[in-house]
Design an enzyme around this catalytic site. Structure first.
Site, PDB file in Angstrom:
ATOM      1  N   HIS A  28      63.417 -37.304  30.652  1.00 56.22           N
ATOM      2  CA  HIS A  28      64.552 -36.457  31.068  1.00 56.22           C
ATOM      3  C   HIS A  28      64.175 -35.026  31.410  1.00 56.22           C
ATOM      4  O   HIS A  28      65.019 -34.266  31.871  1.00 56.22           O
ATOM      5  CB  HIS A  28      65.621 -36.431  29.973  1.00 56.22           C
ATOM      6  CG  HIS A  28      65.233 -35.569  28.801  1.00 56.22           C
ATOM      7  ND1 HIS A  28      64.299 -35.959  27.878  1.00 56.22           N
ATOM      8  CD2 HIS A  28      65.626 -34.341  28.436  1.00 56.22           C
ATOM      9  CE1 HIS A  28      64.154 -35.008  26.972  1.00 56.22           C
ATOM     10  NE2 HIS A  28      64.948 -34.003  27.282  1.00 56.22           N
TER      11      HIS A  28
HETATM   12  C1  UD1 Z   1      69.138 -30.694  26.980  1.00 56.22           C
HETATM   13  C2  UD1 Z   1      68.168 -29.660  26.397  1.00 56.22           C
HETATM   14  C3  UD1 Z   1      66.817 -30.330  26.161  1.00 56.22           C
HETATM   15  C4  UD1 Z   1      66.959 -31.602  25.340  1.00 56.22           C
HETATM   16  C5  UD1 Z   1      67.956 -32.523  26.037  1.00 56.22           C
HETATM   17  C6  UD1 Z   1      68.156 -33.819  25.306  1.00 56.22           C
HETATM   18  C7  UD1 Z   1      68.374 -27.309  27.116  1.00 56.22           C
HETATM   19  C8  UD1 Z   1      67.775 -26.264  27.960  1.00 56.22           C
HETATM   20  N1  UD1 Z   1      67.938 -28.574  27.311  1.00 56.22           N
HETATM   21  O1  UD1 Z   1      68.640 -31.074  28.262  1.00 56.22           O
HETATM   22  O2  UD1 Z   1      65.989 -29.431  25.466  1.00 56.22           O
HETATM   23  O3  UD1 Z   1      65.715 -32.231  25.220  1.00 56.22           O
HETATM   24  O4  UD1 Z   1      69.201 -31.828  26.143  1.00 56.22           O
HETATM   25  O5  UD1 Z   1      69.056 -34.629  25.957  1.00 56.22           O
HETATM   26  O6  UD1 Z   1      69.213 -27.004  26.303  1.00 56.22           O
HETATM   27  N2  UD1 Z   1      75.098 -34.679  31.081  1.00 56.22           N
HETATM   28  C9  UD1 Z   1      76.026 -35.666  30.970  1.00 56.22           C
HETATM   29  N3  UD1 Z   1      76.562 -35.886  29.731  1.00 56.22           N
HETATM   30  C10 UD1 Z   1      76.232 -35.170  28.644  1.00 56.22           C
HETATM   31  C11 UD1 Z   1      75.276 -34.159  28.772  1.00 56.22           C
HETATM   32  C12 UD1 Z   1      74.703 -33.931  30.000  1.00 56.22           C
HETATM   33  O7  UD1 Z   1      76.357 -36.333  31.917  1.00 56.22           O
HETATM   34  O8  UD1 Z   1      76.778 -35.436  27.546  1.00 56.22           O
HETATM   35  C13 UD1 Z   1      74.482 -34.446  32.394  1.00 56.22           C
HETATM   36  C14 UD1 Z   1      75.089 -33.307  33.152  1.00 56.22           C
HETATM   37  O9  UD1 Z   1      75.161 -33.706  34.481  1.00 56.22           O
HETATM   38  C15 UD1 Z   1      74.086 -32.201  33.015  1.00 56.22           C
HETATM   39  C16 UD1 Z   1      72.768 -32.937  32.846  1.00 56.22           C
HETATM   40  O10 UD1 Z   1      73.106 -34.165  32.213  1.00 56.22           O
HETATM   41  O11 UD1 Z   1      74.097 -31.343  34.084  1.00 56.22           O
HETATM   42  C17 UD1 Z   1      71.802 -32.190  31.998  1.00 56.22           C
HETATM   43  O12 UD1 Z   1      72.386 -31.863  30.739  1.00 56.22           O
HETATM   44  P1  UD1 Z   1      71.970 -30.509  29.949  1.00 56.22           P
HETATM   45  O13 UD1 Z   1      72.586 -30.494  28.581  1.00 56.22           O
HETATM   46  O14 UD1 Z   1      72.181 -29.351  30.818  1.00 56.22           O
HETATM   47  O15 UD1 Z   1      70.435 -30.645  29.790  1.00 56.22           O
HETATM   48  P2  UD1 Z   1      69.551 -31.840  29.306  1.00 56.22           P
HETATM   49  O16 UD1 Z   1      68.717 -32.223  30.457  1.00 56.22           O
HETATM   50  O17 UD1 Z   1      70.355 -32.905  28.603  1.00 56.22           O
END
Ligand code: UD1
Length: 372
Positions: free
Chosen positions: A216
């Site tokens: 991821h």
């Molecule tokens: C975040 C953390 C990362 C951790 C990861 C675990 C930061 C900078 N990054 O990254 O350190 O390893 O979580 O998962 O804080 N999304 C969904 N549903 C959710 C959450 C996210 O659909 O419940 C999608 C959204 O489109 C979002 C993308 O996933 O834009 C990324 O989510 P985000 O929380 O921004 O970062 P992660 O890549 O999950």
């Protein structure tokens, strides 16, 4: 007399725990259980950084976490948006509740945001998993780790290397307490349940005869050629044994956007599944032959489980998983990945015990908080 009264008040003040994203929940849960066991007042705040049922709710159920006392509902966004939203929403909560401690875990955007908010209100703040360093400033988590540790009051570290990093940055010894790895408290508690669930069998996989993969990191999934290269290596590995990949929402979105989703679905032997809950995923990992990952926590869990782990990154902030555990940092070049996978399958690496990763870290965390 007055000092005694103040001390009494401080002892009665609650400990406020901040959880935000999937990798946080298994770090907060053992601290909740320990506070409950000791009858100490606490409040759990969910920032809402992760919000999908399979990224958040299932972890609350699996880990027997109480419903959050406060939910900030910040959701997704750019780094600045996410950080700012947490700060704006948390400040009034902290002003109202005035906790004796704020406890943050890990290295996500909410960790940094909560720390900045709390320390500026002069509320004592403790960071669980302090001192880890990848020295890779391309990783947003590295920025979060360094800034959090610079301003938090109490740095609770998982391993000796973390203490060394903090000393080298000039942090005084009185701010550092080595407590061990709190996630391993969860692993030890739920492993028997996880093994009994038979998740691998449910997916038609024979125990010890498949690989588990997670992916991821923006550096691996946001760039077409890198992601295509990883798929190419997995194609070879999946000829030898099935590879199960629970797909993170970011990865699912990037596969679609980069036009690689069809290709990923067609790799023979690669099983794309929905993200799993904590106990199911632990069970799946515990009976795997090999782990391929760019996650931080999974490097640690595989090490404790004795399952060979290949880290698809150029560096790790968790070097103890390489020196004592089963981890190898192999990068994402397809040939290097294929070779490393074949080596790990042919000769399983031996793991040694990692000091203080003993399932009793939450007790040491609560001791450190109540001692101050
Ligand atoms: C975040 C953390 C990362 C951790 C990861 C675990 C930061 C900078 N990054 O990254 O350190 O390893 O979580 O998962 O804080 N999304 C969904 N549903 C959710 C959450 C996210 O659909 O419940 C999608 C959204 O489109 C979002 C993308 O996933 O834009 C990324 O989510 P985000 O929380 O921004 O970062 P992660 O890549 O999950």
């Amino acid at each position: 007399m007055e000092t005694e009264q103040k001390r009494g008040e401080a002892a009665r003040r609650e400990i406020l725990l901040v959880a935000a994203a999937r990798p946080n929940f298994m770090k907060v849960a053992p601290v909740c259980w320990e506070l409950q066991r000791r009858g100490l007042p606490f409040a759990l705040v969910h920032t809402g950084q992760h919000y999908d049922a399979n990224m958040s709710d299932v972890f609350f159920r699996d880990l027997e976490l109480p419903q959050p006392h406060e939910h900030l509902g910040v959701g997704s966004g750019t780094h600045a948006q996410q950080t700012a939203k947490v700060m704006l929403a948390l400040e009034p909560v902290l002003e109202r509740r005035r906790p004796g401690w704020v406890v943050v875990v890990g290295d996500v955007n909410s960790t940094l945001a909560a720390t900045l908010t709390a320390v500026k209100l002069r509320i004592p703040t403790a960071h669980v998993e302090a001192g880890l360093r990848s020295r890779d400033w391309e990783m947003p988590e590295e920025i979060n780790r360094v800034v959090t540790d610079r301003v938090a009051d109490l740095l609770l570290t998982p391993s000796e290397d973390a203490d060394r990093n903090l000393h080298a940055e000039g942090v005084p010894a009185r701010r550092i307490v080595r407590v061990g790895n709190v996630m391993i408290d969860c692993l030890r508690r739920y492993l028997p349940d996880a093994m009994a669930r038979g998740v691998a069998a449910g997916l038609g996989l024979a125990p010890g005869k498949y690989a588990v993969m997670t992916l991821h990191r923006p550096s691996n999934v946001d760039h077409g050629p890198t992601l295509a290269g990883i798929l190419e290596a997995v194609e070879t590995i999946a000829r030898r044994l099935p590879v199960v990949l629970p797909v993170h929402p970011r990865t699912r979105a990037r596969l679609e956007a980069l036009g690689l989703a069809g290709r990923a679905r067609e790799v023979p032997g690669l099983r794309l599944i929905e993200p799993l809950g904590y106990v199911d995923f632990l069970g799946l990992t515990a009976s795997a032959a090999l782990v391929l990952t760019d996650s931080g926590g999974l490097q640690e869990e595989s090490s404790v489980l004795g399952i060979p782990c290949l880290t698809l990154r150029e560096n790790t902030e968790r070097p103890v998983t390489v020196s004592l555990g089963t981890n190898r940092v192999v990068g994402v070049a397809p040939q290097a990945l294929r070779t490393a996978a074949a080596e790990a399958l042919d000769r399983r690496p031996a793991a040694r015990e990692i000091p203080l990763w003993d399932g009793r870290t939450a007790g040491r965390i609560v001791d450190a908080l109540t001692a101050r």
